[in-house]
Design a protein around this motif. Structure first.
Motif, PDB file in Angstrom:
ATOM      1  N   ASP A   8     -11.194  -6.286  -2.418  1.00  0.00           N
ATOM      2  CA  ASP A   8     -11.509  -7.562  -1.180  1.00  0.00           C
ATOM      3  C   ASP A   8     -10.123  -7.781  -0.959  1.00  0.00           C
ATOM      4  N   GLY A   9      -9.111  -6.861  -0.489  1.00  0.00           N
ATOM      5  CA  GLY A   9      -7.965  -7.030  -0.199  1.00  0.00           C
ATOM      6  C   GLY A   9      -6.969  -7.112  -1.225  1.00  0.00           C
ATOM      7  N   ALA A  10      -7.221  -7.234  -2.258  1.00  0.00           N
ATOM      8  CA  ALA A  10      -6.234  -7.296  -3.545  1.00  0.00           C
ATOM      9  C   ALA A  10      -6.093  -6.075  -3.982  1.00  0.00           C
ATOM     10  N   ILE A  11      -4.638  -5.634  -4.347  1.00  0.00           N
ATOM     11  CA  ILE A  11      -4.377  -4.560  -5.024  1.00  0.00           C
ATOM     12  C   ILE A  11      -4.592  -4.259  -6.524  1.00  0.00           C
ATOM     13  N   SER A  12      -5.585  -3.875  -6.884  1.00  0.00           N
ATOM     14  CA  SER A  12      -5.822  -4.029  -8.480  1.00  0.00           C
ATOM     15  C   SER A  12      -4.992  -2.672  -8.966  1.00  0.00           C
ATOM     16  N   GLY A  13      -4.731  -1.516  -8.335  1.00  0.00           N
ATOM     17  CA  GLY A  13      -4.149  -0.766  -9.100  1.00  0.00           C
ATOM     18  C   GLY A  13      -3.570   0.303  -7.947  1.00  0.00           C
ATOM     19  N   TYR A  14      -2.872   1.554  -8.381  1.00  0.00           N
ATOM     20  CA  TYR A  14      -2.526   2.422  -7.667  1.00  0.00           C
ATOM     21  C   TYR A  14      -2.224   3.677  -8.380  1.00  0.00           C
ATOM     22  N   THR A  45       1.677  11.473 -10.394  1.00  0.00           N
ATOM     23  CA  THR A  45       3.078  11.204 -10.693  1.00  0.00           C
ATOM     24  C   THR A  45       3.093   9.609 -11.136  1.00  0.00           C
ATOM     25  N   ASN A  46       2.024   8.836 -10.945  1.00  0.00           N
ATOM     26  CA  ASN A  46       2.345   7.586 -11.518  1.00  0.00           C
ATOM     27  C   ASN A  46       0.692   6.939 -11.424  1.00  0.00           C
ATOM     28  N   ILE A  47       0.472   6.277 -12.205  1.00  0.00           N
ATOM     29  CA  ILE A  47      -0.885   5.310 -12.156  1.00  0.00           C
ATOM     30  C   ILE A  47      -0.895   4.166 -12.978  1.00  0.00           C
ATOM     31  N   ALA A  48      -1.144   3.049 -12.329  1.00  0.00           N
ATOM     32  CA  ALA A  48      -1.047   1.647 -13.070  1.00  0.00           C
ATOM     33  C   ALA A  48      -2.286   0.906 -12.349  1.00  0.00           C
ATOM     34  N   VAL A  49      -2.444  -0.037 -13.225  1.00  0.00           N
ATOM     35  CA  VAL A  49      -3.650  -1.008 -13.043  1.00  0.00           C
ATOM     36  C   VAL A  49      -3.106  -2.392 -13.292  1.00  0.00           C
ATOM     37  N   ALA A  50      -3.150  -3.469 -12.564  1.00  0.00           N
ATOM     38  CA  ALA A  50      -2.844  -4.768 -12.779  1.00  0.00           C
ATOM     39  C   ALA A  50      -3.466  -5.418 -14.081  1.00  0.00           C
ATOM     40  N   PRO A  51      -2.783  -5.967 -14.841  1.00  0.00           N
ATOM     41  CA  PRO A  51      -3.239  -6.464 -16.028  1.00  0.00           C
ATOM     42  C   PRO A  51      -4.658  -7.164 -15.853  1.00  0.00           C
ATOM     43  N   LYS A  52      -4.810  -8.055 -15.080  1.00  0.00           N
ATOM     44  CA  LYS A  52      -5.834  -8.796 -15.033  1.00  0.00           C
ATOM     45  C   LYS A  52      -7.161  -7.844 -14.617  1.00  0.00           C
ATOM     46  N   TYR A  53      -7.223  -6.671 -14.146  1.00  0.00           N
ATOM     47  CA  TYR A  53      -8.109  -5.864 -13.677  1.00  0.00           C
ATOM     48  C   TYR A  53      -8.384  -4.541 -14.668  1.00  0.00           C
ATOM     49  N   ARG A  54      -7.564  -4.693 -15.952  1.00  0.00           N
ATOM     50  CA  ARG A  54      -7.701  -3.404 -16.854  1.00  0.00           C
ATOM     51  C   ARG A  54      -8.971  -3.579 -17.467  1.00  0.00           C
ATOM     52  N   GLY A  55      -9.445  -2.147 -18.090  1.00  0.00           N
ATOM     53  CA  GLY A  55     -10.824  -2.532 -18.761  1.00  0.00           C
ATOM     54  C   GLY A  55     -12.113  -2.359 -17.958  1.00  0.00           C
ATOM     55  N   LYS A  56     -11.926  -2.143 -16.673  1.00  0.00           N
ATOM     56  CA  LYS A  56     -12.927  -2.278 -15.465  1.00  0.00           C
ATOM     57  C   LYS A  56     -13.206  -1.008 -15.019  1.00  0.00           C
ATOM     58  N   SER A  57     -12.482   0.169 -15.416  1.00  0.00           N
ATOM     59  CA  SER A  57     -12.613   1.554 -14.827  1.00  0.00           C
ATOM     60  C   SER A  57     -11.971   1.718 -13.605  1.00  0.00           C
ATOM     61  N   ILE A  58     -10.897   0.951 -13.220  1.00  0.00           N
ATOM     62  CA  ILE A  58     -10.376   1.063 -12.121  1.00  0.00           C
ATOM     63  C   ILE A  58      -9.398   2.443 -12.157  1.00  0.00           C
ATOM     64  N   ALA A  59      -8.919   2.407 -13.313  1.00  0.00           N
ATOM     65  CA  ALA A  59      -7.853   3.760 -13.558  1.00  0.00           C
ATOM     66  C   ALA A  59      -8.901   4.867 -13.667  1.00  0.00           C
ATOM     67  N   LYS A  60      -9.908   4.918 -14.122  1.00  0.00           N
ATOM     68  CA  LYS A  60     -10.989   6.039 -13.932  1.00  0.00           C
ATOM     69  C   LYS A  60     -11.162   6.394 -12.620  1.00  0.00           C
ATOM     70  N   ASN A  61     -11.502   5.544 -11.759  1.00  0.00           N
ATOM     71  CA  ASN A  61     -11.945   5.784 -10.406  1.00  0.00           C
ATOM     72  C   ASN A  61     -10.680   6.381  -9.633  1.00  0.00           C
ATOM     73  N   LEU A  62      -9.559   5.907  -9.900  1.00  0.00           N
ATOM     74  CA  LEU A  62      -8.327   6.305  -9.079  1.00  0.00           C
ATOM     75  C   LEU A  62      -8.034   7.594  -9.683  1.00  0.00           C
ATOM     76  N   LEU A  63      -8.346   8.126 -10.672  1.00  0.00           N
ATOM     77  CA  LEU A  63      -8.000   9.295 -11.506  1.00  0.00           C
ATOM     78  C   LEU A  63      -9.028  10.310 -10.754  1.00  0.00           C
ATOM     79  N   ASN A  64     -10.338   9.808 -10.770  1.00  0.00           N
ATOM     80  CA  ASN A  64     -11.114  10.737  -9.942  1.00  0.00           C
ATOM     81  C   ASN A  64     -10.918  10.912  -8.648  1.00  0.00           C
TER      82      ASN A  64
END
Ligand code: COA
Length: 160
Positions: free
Chosen positions: A59-65, A78-97
Protein backbone atom coordinates in the motif's frame (compact mmCIF):
# COMPACT_ATOMS: atom_id res chain seq x y z
CA UNK A 1 1.85 -28.04 7.59
CA UNK A 2 2.22 -24.59 6.08
CA UNK A 3 1.61 -21.55 8.28
CA UNK A 4 -1.44 -19.49 7.24
CA UNK A 5 -0.42 -16.52 5.11
CA UNK A 6 -0.31 -13.12 6.79
CA UNK A 7 -3.28 -11.07 5.46
CA UNK A 8 -0.87 -8.21 4.77
CA UNK A 9 0.53 -10.26 1.86
CA UNK A 10 -2.71 -9.66 -0.08
CA UNK A 11 -1.52 -6.09 -0.62
CA UNK A 12 2.12 -6.97 -1.31
CA UNK A 13 3.45 -5.86 -4.69
CA UNK A 14 7.02 -6.69 -5.72
CA UNK A 15 8.16 -4.02 -8.18
CA UNK A 16 11.37 -2.42 -9.44
CA UNK A 17 12.79 0.47 -7.40
CA UNK A 18 12.33 3.90 -8.93
CA UNK A 19 14.12 7.16 -8.19
CA UNK A 20 11.45 8.36 -5.76
CA UNK A 21 12.09 5.28 -3.55
CA UNK A 22 15.81 5.91 -3.10
CA UNK A 23 15.70 8.23 -0.07
CA UNK A 24 13.39 5.90 1.85
CA UNK A 25 15.45 2.84 0.99
CA UNK A 26 18.69 4.56 1.98
CA UNK A 27 17.12 5.45 5.34
CA UNK A 28 15.97 1.86 5.91
CA UNK A 29 19.39 0.53 4.88
CA UNK A 30 21.10 2.87 7.38
CA UNK A 31 18.78 1.71 10.16
CA UNK A 32 19.23 -1.98 9.39
CA UNK A 33 22.92 -2.48 8.53
CA UNK A 34 26.08 -1.46 10.45
CA UNK A 35 27.88 -1.08 7.10
CA UNK A 36 25.08 0.41 4.94
CA UNK A 37 25.14 1.10 1.22
CA UNK A 38 25.22 4.86 0.59
CA UNK A 39 22.49 6.61 -1.42
CA UNK A 40 24.83 6.74 -4.43
CA UNK A 41 24.97 2.93 -4.52
CA UNK A 42 21.17 2.71 -4.81
CA UNK A 43 21.09 5.45 -7.47
CA UNK A 44 23.68 3.44 -9.40
CA UNK A 45 21.21 0.50 -9.60
CA UNK A 46 18.54 2.47 -11.50
CA UNK A 47 17.82 1.85 -15.17
CA UNK A 48 20.17 -1.11 -15.72
CA UNK A 49 19.22 -4.36 -17.50
CA UNK A 50 21.68 -6.59 -15.68
CA UNK A 51 21.30 -5.33 -12.12
CA UNK A 52 18.71 -3.63 -9.99
CA UNK A 53 16.71 -3.32 -6.80
CA UNK A 54 13.22 -4.68 -6.24
CA UNK A 55 10.84 -3.32 -3.63
CA UNK A 56 8.28 -5.07 -1.44
CA UNK A 57 5.55 -2.42 -1.61
CA UNK A 58 2.56 -2.69 0.73
CA UNK A 59 0.00 0.00 0.00
CA UNK A 60 2.77 2.45 -0.88
CA UNK A 61 4.94 1.60 2.16
CA UNK A 62 8.36 0.05 1.50
CA UNK A 63 8.41 -3.08 3.68
CA UNK A 64 11.63 -4.46 2.21
CA UNK A 65 13.95 -4.55 -0.75
CA UNK A 66 16.47 -6.80 -2.46
CA UNK A 67 19.11 -6.27 -5.10
CA UNK A 68 20.80 -8.42 -7.71
CA UNK A 69 23.45 -8.52 -10.41
CA UNK A 70 23.34 -10.82 -13.43
CA UNK A 71 26.74 -11.61 -14.88
CA UNK A 72 27.98 -14.33 -17.24
CA UNK A 73 25.06 -16.68 -16.58
CA UNK A 74 25.22 -16.21 -12.81
CA UNK A 75 22.97 -14.17 -10.58
CA UNK A 76 24.17 -12.60 -7.33
CA UNK A 77 21.82 -11.56 -4.56
CA UNK A 78 23.68 -8.47 -3.37
CA UNK A 79 21.35 -7.20 -0.65
CA UNK A 80 18.08 -8.09 1.06
CA UNK A 81 16.38 -6.44 4.00
CA UNK A 82 12.95 -6.16 5.57
CA UNK A 83 11.86 -3.30 7.85
CA UNK A 84 11.63 -4.57 11.45
CA UNK A 85 7.87 -4.14 11.78
CA UNK A 86 7.25 -6.28 8.68
CA UNK A 87 9.51 -9.19 9.63
CA UNK A 88 8.20 -12.75 10.03
CA UNK A 89 5.50 -12.23 7.39
CA UNK A 90 7.28 -13.93 4.46
CA UNK A 91 8.31 -10.62 2.86
CA UNK A 92 11.94 -11.78 2.45
CA UNK A 93 10.72 -15.07 1.04
CA UNK A 94 8.68 -13.20 -1.58
CA UNK A 95 11.64 -10.94 -2.44
CA UNK A 96 13.96 -13.94 -2.74
CA UNK A 97 11.49 -15.77 -4.98
CA UNK A 98 11.25 -12.68 -7.19
CA UNK A 99 15.05 -12.58 -7.51
CA UNK A 100 15.06 -16.30 -8.40
CA UNK A 101 12.47 -15.58 -11.11
CA UNK A 102 14.62 -12.76 -12.51
CA UNK A 103 17.61 -15.12 -12.55
CA UNK A 104 15.64 -17.84 -14.34
CA UNK A 105 14.34 -15.39 -16.94
CA UNK A 106 17.95 -14.31 -17.55
CA UNK A 107 18.86 -18.01 -18.09
CA UNK A 108 21.18 -18.10 -15.09
CA UNK A 109 22.37 -21.51 -13.91
CA UNK A 110 23.36 -20.43 -10.42
CA UNK A 111 22.47 -17.81 -7.83
CA UNK A 112 25.18 -16.77 -5.35
CA UNK A 113 25.08 -14.73 -2.17
CA UNK A 114 27.27 -13.77 0.80
CA UNK A 115 26.11 -13.85 4.40
CA UNK A 116 27.63 -13.32 7.82
CA UNK A 117 27.92 -16.62 9.80
CA UNK A 118 26.19 -14.89 12.75
CA UNK A 119 23.14 -13.97 10.64
CA UNK A 120 21.16 -17.08 11.50
CA UNK A 121 17.83 -15.58 10.35
CA UNK A 122 19.16 -14.94 6.85
CA UNK A 123 20.99 -18.30 6.68
CA UNK A 124 17.76 -20.06 7.67
CA UNK A 125 15.84 -18.38 4.83
CA UNK A 126 18.54 -19.16 2.30
CA UNK A 127 18.74 -22.83 3.34
CA UNK A 128 14.95 -23.14 3.15
CA UNK A 129 15.17 -21.73 -0.39
CA UNK A 130 17.73 -24.38 -1.38
CA UNK A 131 21.00 -22.46 -0.99
CA UNK A 132 24.01 -24.39 0.35
CA UNK A 133 27.36 -23.21 1.69
CA UNK A 134 30.12 -23.22 -0.93
CA UNK A 135 33.09 -21.72 0.92
CA UNK A 136 34.08 -18.92 3.32
CA UNK A 137 35.91 -15.67 2.65
CA UNK A 138 37.98 -14.88 5.75
CA UNK A 139 37.46 -11.43 7.33
CA UNK A 140 35.33 -10.28 4.40
CA UNK A 141 32.94 -8.06 6.35
CA UNK A 142 33.81 -4.95 8.34
CA UNK A 143 32.13 -3.26 11.27
CA UNK A 144 32.31 -5.84 12.79
CA UNK A 145 34.96 -7.89 10.99
CA UNK A 146 33.57 -11.30 10.14
CA UNK A 147 33.98 -14.05 7.54
CA UNK A 148 31.53 -14.29 4.67
CA UNK A 149 29.78 -17.57 3.92
CA UNK A 150 29.34 -17.82 0.15
CA UNK A 151 26.17 -19.76 -0.64
CA UNK A 152 24.93 -21.03 -3.99
CA UNK A 153 21.72 -22.38 -5.40
CA UNK A 154 21.54 -24.25 -8.70
CA UNK A 155 18.54 -23.34 -10.82
CA UNK A 156 18.90 -26.52 -12.90
CA UNK A 157 16.45 -28.54 -10.81
CA UNK A 158 13.92 -25.72 -10.80
CA UNK A 159 10.87 -25.65 -13.05
CA UNK A 160 11.34 -23.12 -15.83
C1 COA B 1 16.77 -11.68 7.26
C2 COA B 1 15.50 -10.90 6.95
C3 COA B 1 15.63 -10.29 5.54
C4 COA B 1 14.28 -11.86 7.01
O1 COA B 1 13.13 -11.17 6.59
P1 COA B 1 11.66 -11.71 6.93
O2 COA B 1 10.72 -11.03 6.01
O3 COA B 1 11.40 -11.59 8.37
O4 COA B 1 11.76 -13.26 6.56
P2 COA B 1 10.52 -14.20 6.15
O5 COA B 1 9.34 -13.86 7.02
O6 COA B 1 10.31 -14.14 4.68
O7 COA B 1 11.07 -15.62 6.56
C5 COA B 1 11.36 -16.62 5.59
C6 COA B 1 11.73 -17.91 6.30
O8 COA B 1 12.88 -17.73 7.15
C7 COA B 1 12.58 -18.03 8.51
N1 COA B 1 13.11 -16.99 9.40
C8 COA B 1 12.90 -15.65 9.31
N2 COA B 1 13.49 -15.02 10.34
C9 COA B 1 14.07 -15.99 11.09
C10 COA B 1 14.81 -15.98 12.29
N3 COA B 1 15.06 -14.83 12.95
N4 COA B 1 15.28 -17.15 12.77
C11 COA B 1 15.01 -18.31 12.12
N5 COA B 1 14.29 -18.40 10.99
C12 COA B 1 13.83 -17.25 10.48
C13 COA B 1 11.09 -17.97 8.61
O9 COA B 1 10.63 -18.88 9.60
C14 COA B 1 10.61 -18.38 7.25
O10 COA B 1 10.54 -19.75 7.12
P3 COA B 1 9.14 -20.45 6.69
O11 COA B 1 8.89 -19.95 5.29
O12 COA B 1 9.43 -21.90 6.76
O13 COA B 1 8.13 -19.96 7.65
C15 COA B 1 15.25 -9.80 8.01
O14 COA B 1 15.35 -10.38 9.29
C16 COA B 1 16.22 -8.64 7.89
O15 COA B 1 15.97 -7.67 7.18
N6 COA B 1 17.35 -8.73 8.62
C17 COA B 1 18.34 -7.65 8.61
C18 COA B 1 19.04 -7.55 7.25
C19 COA B 1 19.76 -8.81 6.88
O16 COA B 1 20.34 -9.48 7.72
N7 COA B 1 19.75 -9.14 5.57
C20 COA B 1 20.41 -10.32 5.06
C21 COA B 1 21.82 -9.97 4.69
S1 COA B 1 22.68 -11.41 4.07
Amino acid sequence: MNQPKDPILKNLKIRPMNESDVNRITLLETRIFPDPWPKSAFLEELGKDYRGVIIADIDGAISGYASYIISYGEAHLTNIAVAPKYRGKSIAKNLLNAILDIAKKADCEYVFLDVRPTNTAAISIYQKSGFAELYRRPNYYHNPVEDAIVMVKSLDQEDA
